[in-house]
Design an enzyme around this catalytic site. Structure first.
Site, PDB file in Angstrom:
ATOM      1  CE  LYS A   8     -65.675  53.947   5.405  1.00 42.42           C
ATOM      2  NZ  LYS A   8     -66.207  53.440   6.705  1.00 42.42           N
ATOM      3  CG  LEU A 118     -72.067  56.160   4.855  1.00 41.54           C
ATOM      4  CD1 LEU A 118     -73.262  56.950   4.308  1.00 41.54           C
ATOM      5  CD2 LEU A 118     -72.177  54.693   4.443  1.00 41.54           C
ATOM      6  N   GLY A 120     -67.322  59.920   3.601  1.00 42.69           N
ATOM      7  CA  GLY A 120     -67.478  60.975   2.601  1.00 42.69           C
ATOM      8  C   GLY A 120     -66.367  62.013   2.629  1.00 42.69           C
ATOM      9  CG  ASP A 155     -61.876  56.524   6.372  1.00 37.63           C
ATOM     10  OD1 ASP A 155     -61.229  57.574   6.513  1.00 37.63           O
ATOM     11  OD2 ASP A 155     -63.116  56.482   6.455  1.00 37.63           O
TER      12      ASP A 155
END
Length: 296
Positions: A8, A118, A120, A155
């Site tokens: 993301k 990001l 991951g 997240d």
């Protein structure tokens, strides 16, 4: 079962308050990237590969195998391992027995960069939860899986739903958002430096955002540069000035909007012109940065 695990980016990130528990309240838009890796519009792969298989028998539990990028954390702290533990704890509480589940083999082929902002590792964990749930009869709803995912990281719940979302709280309060960026190009650049979440938060000062990110779909892309900010840049750029230089370089090379993702250290540029995007990719390919280009 095999899943290709996407990452993301954060489209804007505002730190709006400090909580009594020591965490910060934030507002951001999570946008999935790498969903179509390997397809014509995204021929360059940008994902992890997670495989979960079940071996019938009396033995229960999980065996783990890690491939691809070397991971430095001990196995017991790996988010995939922890996600399996969380899942089966909840499974036992819900179902009461595990006699019919057999042994699960979990293989993670890691390619997404770490310390990049990001998501991951969070994505790996949430995908593992969803895959184990599907393979054991879908005992839990998406909402219940998101609650489990929150125990693993702020997240992580986003990757249960994996759709563009406006996020509040620590990132767990999610509202789907209609955001169409089709026709643009996304260039992600991950320099060698990594930024810890702790040091990123240590320098931020909560404040009221100048722009409400819930209205991002109604703001023309060419106006994002003057309105959409990542508050972490204020604390991270002085520590790592090369990241500020990288962002400036993206703009100089034609990005309509550029930003650090999350707490860094990856930066991205959104280009409306494919030729400029590819020229910028070629320029960064000659550096030590990780570089990925997608048609959105």
């Amino acid at each position: 079962m095999i899943k290709f695990v996407n990452a993301k980016i954060n489209l804007g990130l505002n730190i709006v308050g400090k909580r009594e528990d020591g965490y910060h309240d934030l507002e951001t838009v999570f946008f999935p990237v790498g969903l179509e890796s390997g397809m014509p519009q995204q021929p360059q792969a940008f994902d992890d590969i997670l495989e979960v298989t079940m071996v019938p028998g009396k033995a229960n539990g999980c065996r783990f195998q890690f491939m691809g990028k070397k991971m430095t954390c001990p196995p017991e702290k790996n988010l995939v391992v922890r996600s399996a533990q969380v899942f089966f704890q909840n499974y036992l509480e819900r179902v009461g027995i595990m006699e019919d589940t057999g042994m699960f083999n979990v293989t993670l082929d890691k390619h997404l960069p770490d310390g990049a902002g990001l998501g991951g590792g969070s994505a790996d964990a949430s995908f593992c939860l969803s895959m184990l749930n599907e393979m054991t009869g879908s005992v839990f709803s998406e909402k219940e899986l998101a609650s489990m995912a929150l125990r693993l990281g702020a997240d992580c719940p986003f990757f249960i739903y994996n759709t563009p979302s406006f996020a509040e709280g620590v990132g767990e309060i999610l509202t789907p958002i209609e955001l169409n960026l089709k026709g643009n190009w996304l260039l992600i650049v991950k320099p060698e430096v990594s930024v810890s979440t702790k040091e990123a938060f240590s320098g931020v000062t909560p404040k009221k955002p100048k722009f409400d990110l819930r209205f991002l779909p109604h703001l023309p892309l060419e106006k994002w540069r003057d309105n959409v900010v990542n508050d972490f840049e204020e604390s991270v750029f002085p520590l790592y000035p090369e990241l500020k230089t990288l962002k400036e370089d993206l703009y100089e090379r034609g990005a309509v909007y550029a930003s650090m993702s999350g707490s860094g250290s990856a930066l991205y540029g959104i280009f409306s012109d494919e030729k400029l995007a590819r020229a910028t990719q070629n320029a960064f390919d000659s550096t030590n940065n990780g570089v990925w280009l997608f048609g959105i």
